[in-house]
Design an enzyme around this catalytic site. Structure first.
Site, PDB file in Angstrom:
ATOM      1  N   LYS A 178       0.800  -1.154   0.107  1.00 43.55           N
ATOM      2  CA  LYS A 178       0.002  -0.093   0.046  1.00 43.55           C
ATOM      3  C   LYS A 178       0.821   1.300  -0.057  1.00 43.55           C
ATOM      4  CE  LYS A 178      -2.668   0.646   3.569  1.00 43.55           C
ATOM      5  NZ  LYS A 178      -2.569   2.048   4.377  1.00 43.55           N
ATOM      6  N   SER A 179       1.964   1.269   0.805  1.00 41.70           N
ATOM      7  CA  SER A 179       2.772   2.518   1.271  1.00 41.70           C
ATOM      8  C   SER A 179       3.378   2.710  -0.570  1.00 41.70           C
ATOM      9  CB  SER A 179       3.969   2.343   2.195  1.00 41.70           C
ATOM     10  OG  SER A 179       3.116   2.218   3.366  1.00 41.70           O
ATOM     11  N   ARG A 222      -8.626  11.947  12.396  1.00 44.34           N
ATOM     12  CA  ARG A 222      -7.318  11.609  12.612  1.00 44.34           C
ATOM     13  C   ARG A 222      -6.366  13.061  12.778  1.00 44.34           C
ATOM     14  NH1 ARG A 222      -5.345   6.583   9.219  1.00 44.34           N
ATOM     15  NH2 ARG A 222      -3.755   6.865  10.569  1.00 44.34           N
ATOM     16  N   GLN A 254       4.507   9.068   7.284  1.00 41.61           N
ATOM     17  CA  GLN A 254       3.847  10.099   6.763  1.00 41.61           C
ATOM     18  C   GLN A 254       4.224  11.391   6.778  1.00 41.61           C
ATOM     19  OE1 GLN A 254      -0.194   8.763   7.975  1.00 41.61           O
ATOM     20  NE2 GLN A 254       0.001   6.898   7.033  1.00 41.61           N
ATOM     21  N   ASP A 256       1.983  -1.124  11.690  1.00 37.88           N
ATOM     22  CA  ASP A 256       0.538  -1.768  11.189  1.00 37.88           C
ATOM     23  C   ASP A 256       0.442  -3.081  11.618  1.00 37.88           C
ATOM     24  OD1 ASP A 256       0.136   1.112  10.215  1.00 37.88           O
ATOM     25  OD2 ASP A 256       0.969   0.455   8.275  1.00 37.88           O
ATOM     26  N   LYS A 302      -4.563   5.201  14.814  1.00 35.18           N
ATOM     27  CA  LYS A 302      -4.729   4.815  13.417  1.00 35.18           C
ATOM     28  C   LYS A 302      -6.114   4.705  13.043  1.00 35.18           C
ATOM     29  CE  LYS A 302      -0.254   4.189  12.923  1.00 35.18           C
ATOM     30  NZ  LYS A 302       0.527   4.904  11.848  1.00 35.18           N
ATOM     31  N   ARG A 350      -6.374   1.237  18.041  1.00 31.68           N
ATOM     32  CA  ARG A 350      -6.253  -0.309  17.939  1.00 31.68           C
ATOM     33  C   ARG A 350      -5.817  -0.900  19.184  1.00 31.68           C
ATOM     34  NH1 ARG A 350      -3.090   0.050  12.062  1.00 31.68           N
ATOM     35  NH2 ARG A 350      -5.040  -0.030  10.568  1.00 31.68           N
ATOM     36  N   ARG A 358      -7.346  -3.767   9.585  1.00 33.79           N
ATOM     37  CA  ARG A 358      -6.413  -4.620  10.003  1.00 33.79           C
ATOM     38  C   ARG A 358      -6.823  -5.295  11.336  1.00 33.79           C
ATOM     39  NH1 ARG A 358      -2.383  -3.358   6.588  1.00 33.79           N
ATOM     40  NH2 ARG A 358      -1.773  -1.171   5.985  1.00 33.79           N
TER      41      ARG A 358
HETATM   42  C1  S3P Z   1       2.344   4.783   6.130  1.00 33.81           C
HETATM   43  C2  S3P Z   1       2.987   5.014   7.347  1.00 33.81           C
HETATM   44  C3  S3P Z   1       2.358   4.617   8.638  1.00 33.81           C
HETATM   45  C4  S3P Z   1       1.557   3.642   8.603  1.00 33.81           C
HETATM   46  C5  S3P Z   1       0.483   3.784   7.343  1.00 33.81           C
HETATM   47  C6  S3P Z   1       1.201   3.751   6.241  1.00 33.81           C
HETATM   48  C7  S3P Z   1       3.318   5.246   4.817  1.00 33.81           C
HETATM   49  O1  S3P Z   1       1.949   5.690   9.376  1.00 33.81           O
HETATM   50  O2  S3P Z   1       0.791   3.231   9.566  1.00 33.81           O
HETATM   51  O3  S3P Z   1      -0.405   2.516   7.326  1.00 33.81           O
HETATM   52  O4  S3P Z   1       2.831   4.710   4.014  1.00 33.81           O
HETATM   53  O5  S3P Z   1       3.733   6.187   5.113  1.00 33.81           O
HETATM   54  P1  S3P Z   1       2.799   6.649  10.159  1.00 33.81           P
HETATM   55  O6  S3P Z   1       3.882   7.208   9.395  1.00 33.81           O
HETATM   56  O7  S3P Z   1       1.862   8.033  10.711  1.00 33.81           O
HETATM   57  O8  S3P Z   1       3.280   6.016  11.391  1.00 33.81           O
END
Ligand code: S3P
Length: 440
Positions: A28-29, A129, A176, A322, A349, A353, A394
């Site tokens: 996904k990322s 969020r 992020q 995650d 999240k 969670r 999740r």
């Molecule tokens: C992600 C970073 C993570 C993760 C999210 C995807 C990303 O969040 O929990 O599902 O793709 O950069 P955080 O960076 O806020 O921990």
């Protein structure tokens, strides 16, 4: 597009074991970043193994709405006609990013640098969020962004006179935040540098390099100089280790299970789950190591074994952030107590969670005590019962795997958002031996 419009509950019959060779969907990322960087590049990029989950489709739709031509050339293949760093066009309406925190946080950095205004909106969960974590440093760079009074979306972003690079020490280890600032930094004067308390996933840094950007990257720090152009590059997306996790845990908790998960991304900033499960006594082997572009990939073989409870502290949290819903299920099936600390981020999240998992495990008869920054979980016999995923993909998939070790059926409510990250989960899980119903 919005998964919550359609109600899906799962019922998973108890017992069974997992077997077979499985390919879970794309990361996904990496899929989000591939669409973003390919859109900003000069030239045409081909993306393969793209995750067609709703989160990544939101990102794709957002770039289409800004006049980027993105063709779907196969079930998981995209051709992106990059428009260059300054080629995005004002969208006709607010950009709806659904359930996707990654889309909203990364795109807030990009949108802050555009010559047109945008509004970023999301679903009920995303609209609760925290966004100040990106808005505050972006404002320090010169961005003009309004949030609600609570610091949440909608984000109303206006064109800035100019952005200037900053050196930012983030209080939270978050890819992020880091990625948001690096994307804004592409447009800023001078150098943008982000430091973080623990190293978060580094996909942005790796992929920027593949697109020809000079980035300084080391664990816990990333920096780049603004004004660099991106050159189109093809991206082969590995299978998502976070999606593979449900199957790793499902196999690990049932002696006699044996699965191989193919072509999984094993970037060291993401493999905390493998370390955690190995410390718990799981039998896991990485086979056939190779690279997809700048990202390491391997096939992961997992055999069921008896697990034991362990202590998991902050040093393992960022690399497995995650994966905790699934770790909590592994802990419920382990001998002794598992203690998780330094994981307060789990509370912000897609759901809280810590609460979602501890409440659900208690319903299933497990001694699971929520703590402000983690939990204490004592392994025991899982019983059947009805648990609520709180709309968190999740959480839903983790409780589905718990049924393998339960002595009665587990009903899991509110599972439509599984489609945000793992389209086809129930079908794949059933093919591997999970007795799951509720999704065609
Ligand atoms: C992600 C970073 C993570 C993760 C999210 C995807 C990303 O969040 O929990 O599902 O793709 O950069 P955080 O960076 O806020 O921990």
């Amino acid at each position: 597009m919005n998964a919550t419009e359609q109600r899906i509950d799962y019922t998973v019959r108890p017992g069974g074991r997992l077997s077979g060779t499985l390919r879970v969907p794309g990361d996904k990322s990496i899929s989000h970043r591939a669409v973003m960087l390919a859109s900003l590049a000069d030239g045409v990029s081909e993306i393969s193994g793209f995750l067609t989950g709703e989160d990544c489709l939101c990102t794709m739709q957002a770039f289409r709405a800004m006049d980027v031509q993105i063709e779907q050339t196969g079930p998981t293949a995209l051709r992106v006609h990059g428009v260059g760093l300054h080629g995005l066009r004002a969208p006709a309406a607010a950009l709806d990013l659904g359930n996707s925190g990654t889309s909203m946080r990364l795109m807030s950095g990009l949108m802050a640098a555009q010559a047109f205004a945008t509004t970023l909106i999301g679903d009920v969960s995303l609209s609760t969020r925290p966004m100040r974590r990106v808005v505050d440093p972006l404002r320090q760079m010169g961005a003009v962004i309004e949030t609600t009074e609570k610091g949440t979306a909608p984000l109303r972003i206006s064109p800035a006179a100019k952005l200037s690079g900053i050196r930012y020490a983030s209080p939270v280890a978050s890819a992020q935040i880091k990625s948001c600032l690096l994307l804004a930094g592409l447009y800023a004067d001078g150098i943008t540098e982000v430091r973080e308390p623990e190293a978060s996933r580094d996909h942005t840094e790796r992929m920027l390099k593949s697109f020809g950007v000079d980035v300084e990257a080391e664990p816990g720090r990333a920096a780049l100089r603004g004004g660099q152009r991106l050159i189109a590059a093809d991206v082969e997306v590995p299978a998502d280790v976070s999606s593979a996790t449900f199957f790793m845990v499902g196999a690990a908790i049932v002696p006699g299970s044996e699965i191989v998960l193919t072509a999984v991304g094993v970037n060291p900033t993401r493999t905390g789950i493998i370390e955690i499960l190995k410390r718990m006594g799981a039998e896991i082997e990485l086979q056939n190591p190779r690279f997809f572009g700048g990202e390491p990939v391997a096939d992961i073989r997992v055999r069921g074994a008896g697990l034991r409870g362990i202590e998991i502290g902050a040093e393992l949290v960022a690399n497995a952030i995650d994966e905790f819903p699934a770790v909590f299920v592994a802990a419920a099936c382990a001998d002794g107590e598992t203690i998780v600390t330094g994981a307060a981020e789990l509370r912000v999240k897609e759901s809280d969670r810590i609460a979602a998992m501890c409440n659900g495990l208690q319903v299933l008869g497990i001694d699971a005590q929520a703590q402000p920054d983690g939990a204490r979980i004592r392994g025991g016999q899982l019983h059947g019962g009805s648990v609520n995923s709180l709309g968190d993909h999740r959480v839903a998939m983790s409780f589905a795997m718990a049924a393998l070790r339960a002595d009665g059926p587990i009903e899991i409510l509110d599972c439509a958002n599984v489609a945000t990250s793992f389209p086809g989960f129930a079908v794949l899980a059933r093919s591997a031996g999970l007795q799951i119903e509720g999704e065609l």
